[in-house]
Design a protein around this motif. Structure first.
Motif, PDB file in Angstrom:
ATOM      1  N   PHE A 206       0.934  -1.334   0.119  1.00 13.31           N
ATOM      2  CA  PHE A 206       0.228  -0.017   0.319  1.00 13.31           C
ATOM      3  C   PHE A 206       0.686   1.289  -0.373  1.00 13.31           C
ATOM      4  CE2 PHE A 206      -2.887   2.876   1.479  1.00 13.31           C
ATOM      5  CZ  PHE A 206      -4.390   2.718   1.286  1.00 13.31           C
ATOM      6  N   ARG A 207       0.432   2.253  -0.621  1.00 12.66           N
ATOM      7  CA  ARG A 207       1.378   3.289  -0.688  1.00 12.66           C
ATOM      8  C   ARG A 207       0.518   4.194   0.269  1.00 12.66           C
ATOM      9  NH1 ARG A 207       3.451   4.810  -7.162  1.00 12.66           N
ATOM     10  NH2 ARG A 207       4.329   6.564  -6.116  1.00 12.66           N
ATOM     11  N   ALA A 208       1.158   4.756   1.319  1.00 12.73           N
ATOM     12  CA  ALA A 208       0.803   6.038   1.767  1.00 12.73           C
ATOM     13  C   ALA A 208       1.593   7.451   1.722  1.00 12.73           C
ATOM     14  CB  ALA A 208       0.206   4.932   2.883  1.00 12.73           C
ATOM     15  N   ALA A 209       0.956   8.301   2.119  1.00 15.32           N
ATOM     16  CA  ALA A 209       1.956   9.266   2.248  1.00 15.32           C
ATOM     17  C   ALA A 209       2.848   9.307   3.236  1.00 15.32           C
ATOM     18  CB  ALA A 209       1.064  11.038   2.721  1.00 15.32           C
ATOM     19  N   ALA A 210       4.123   9.824   2.608  1.00 15.12           N
ATOM     20  CA  ALA A 210       4.695  10.461   3.843  1.00 15.12           C
ATOM     21  C   ALA A 210       4.658   9.921   4.823  1.00 15.12           C
ATOM     22  CB  ALA A 210       5.656  11.528   2.956  1.00 15.12           C
ATOM     23  N   GLY A 211       4.757   9.573   6.244  1.00 19.11           N
ATOM     24  CA  GLY A 211       4.536   9.842   7.778  1.00 19.11           C
ATOM     25  C   GLY A 211       3.573   8.709   7.698  1.00 19.11           C
ATOM     26  N   VAL A 212       3.308   7.943   6.842  1.00 20.08           N
ATOM     27  CA  VAL A 212       2.020   7.787   7.355  1.00 20.08           C
ATOM     28  C   VAL A 212       2.633   6.451   7.609  1.00 20.08           C
ATOM     29  CG1 VAL A 212      -0.732   6.713   6.631  1.00 20.08           C
ATOM     30  CG2 VAL A 212       0.378   8.994   6.431  1.00 20.08           C
ATOM     31  N   GLN A 213       1.878   5.286   8.539  1.00 12.53           N
ATOM     32  CA  GLN A 213       2.395   3.434   8.845  1.00 12.53           C
ATOM     33  C   GLN A 213       0.897   2.709   8.718  1.00 12.53           C
ATOM     34  OE1 GLN A 213       3.075   3.097  12.673  1.00 12.53           O
ATOM     35  NE2 GLN A 213       3.315   0.462  12.855  1.00 12.53           N
ATOM     36  N   VAL A 214       0.968   2.142   8.262  1.00 12.62           N
ATOM     37  CA  VAL A 214       0.380   1.509   7.360  1.00 12.62           C
ATOM     38  C   VAL A 214       0.007   0.139   7.677  1.00 12.62           C
ATOM     39  CG1 VAL A 214      -1.598   0.747   5.310  1.00 12.62           C
ATOM     40  CG2 VAL A 214      -0.012   2.594   5.250  1.00 12.62           C
TER      41      VAL A 214
END
Length: 291
Positions: free
Chosen positions: A40-48
Motif C-alpha cells: 500500500f502506497r501511503a503519504a510520507a509519515g503514514v504507517q499502514v
C-alpha cells in the motif's frame, strides 16, 4: 502504552488518505488500516497496518477516524475492535457518515439539528452505525458524527469523461446535490481534532456552501476545459441507462446547510463551491501529468 497525538484512521480510501496526509504534515503520528497493507502506497509519515491486526494500535491511539462503511453486519471497526475502547486512551473519535441519513426532503433544507429519516438501505445502515458509535463511546471521549456530502476532487471530477466524449449533462430542474471537496474533508477533520466538543457528541455537516444541480457542475467542468458542454439530456430519458446506485442518488433531493459546522470548527471552506473545487481538481490533475 498510551500514545498522545496519535491518529488512527480506519480505512485509507480517497478521503481517509487525504486526512492521513494532512495529519502527518501537521506533525501527528498517523496510522492507517488496510485490508491489504502489503504494497500500500501511503503519504510520507503514514504507517499502514492490517485491519485485522490493528487492535493494539486502536487501543493506544488518542484519536480515531472511522471512514469504513457499515455492512449487513454493522460497523466493521466496532465488530472487530470494540474491546480497544476499554483502554480509555481515546480523546476523540470521528465517524464519517453520509448526508443520506437525512433522506429525501423534496428539495428542502436540512441542517445539523434535523432528525434523520433515511430512505435508502445504505443510509439506514449508516444511521445504525452512527447510533452504535454513540452507544459505544466511552465516557470522557468526544465523538463527532460527520455527515459527508458527495465527495469529489482530483481524479473524481468529470474532466476525463468530458475529454473522452462520454460525459452526460443530465437535467432535472430543481434537483440539487450537496458536495464537498476531498481536501475540505481533511481540512474539517483537522479542525475538529483541534476543536473537539466536550465529552459527548455533536453532528457536523461536511458540505460546501452551494448545493447545485448536476447539469451546472458539468457545464462548469466543460468551461474549465474550454469545451462546449454535452447536450442536455432530460432526467426521464437518462434514467433508463442509470445503474440502481445512480438512480438511488437521484431519487432524493435535499439541500444541506453547514453554518453550525463551520462555526463550531472555526473554519471556512477552501473550496466553498463546485466552481473553486473543480478548478483546483483540474490544476491538481495537470500537476500530476507533468510529474
Amino acid at each position: 502504552m498510551k500514545q498522545d497525538k496519535t491518529l488512527i484512521i480506519a480505512g485509507l480510501g480517497y478521503a481517509g488518505s487525504a486526512v492521513a496526509e494532512a495529519a502527518a504534515k501537521a506533525g501527528w503520528r498517523v496510522i492507517g488500516t488496510s485490508r491489504q497493507p502489503e504494497g500500500f502506497r501511503a503519504a510520507a509519515g503514514v504507517q499502514v497496518i492490517g485491519f485485522e491486526e490493528a487492535g493494539p494500535a486502536f487501543a493506544a491511539a488518542s484519536h480515531w477516524l472511522i471512514t469504513t462503511p457499515p455492512d449487513e453486519g454493522g460497523d466493521p471497526v466496532l465488530r472487530r475492535h470494540a474491546n480497544a475502547l476499554a483502554s480509555g486512551n481515546q480523546r476523540w473519535i470521528g465517524y464519517l457518515s453520509t448526508t443520506g441519513v437525512y433522506g429525501d426532503r423534496a428539495g428542502g433544507l436540512v441542517d445539523e439539528a434535523t432528525i434523520p429519516s433515511p430512505g435508502q438501505p445504505r443510509s439506514q445502515r449508516r444511521l445504525a452505525a452512527e447510533e452504535a458509535w454513540r452507544a459505544a463511546r466511552p465516557a470522557g471521549t468526544a465523538l463527532d458524527i460527520c455527515r459527508v456530502g458527495g465527495i469529489y476532487g482530483p481524479g473524481r471530477a468529470p474532466f476525463a469523461e468530458l475529454r473522452a466524449g462520454l460525459a452526460r449533462r443530465v437535467v432535472k430542474p430543481g434537483h440539487s446535490f450537496s458536495r464537498i471537496h476531498r481536501d475540505d474533508i481533511a481540512h474539517a477533520v483537522m479542525a475538529a481534532i483541534s476543536n473537539p466538543p466536550p465529552p459527548g457528541y455533536r453532528v457536523l455537516n461536511f458540505v460546501d456552501d452551494v448545493p447545485a444541480e448536476s447539469a451546472a457542475v458539468m457545464e462548469e467542468a466543460a468551461r474549465l476545459l474550454g469545451m462546449a458542454p454535452p447536450p442536455a439530456v432530460p432526467f426521464e430519458e437518462a434514467r433508463a441507462a442509470m445503474s440502481p446506485m445512480a438512480l438511488s442518488f437521484w431519487s432524493e433531493n435535499r439541500r444541506v446547510a453547514n453554518a453550525t459546522t463551520k462555526a463550531a470548527l472555526g473554519i471556512e471552506w477552501r473550496y466553498p463551491s463546485y466552481r473553486e473545487g473543480l478548478a483546483a481538481s483540474l490544476g491538481s490533475a495537470s500537476v500530476k501529468q507533468q510529474e
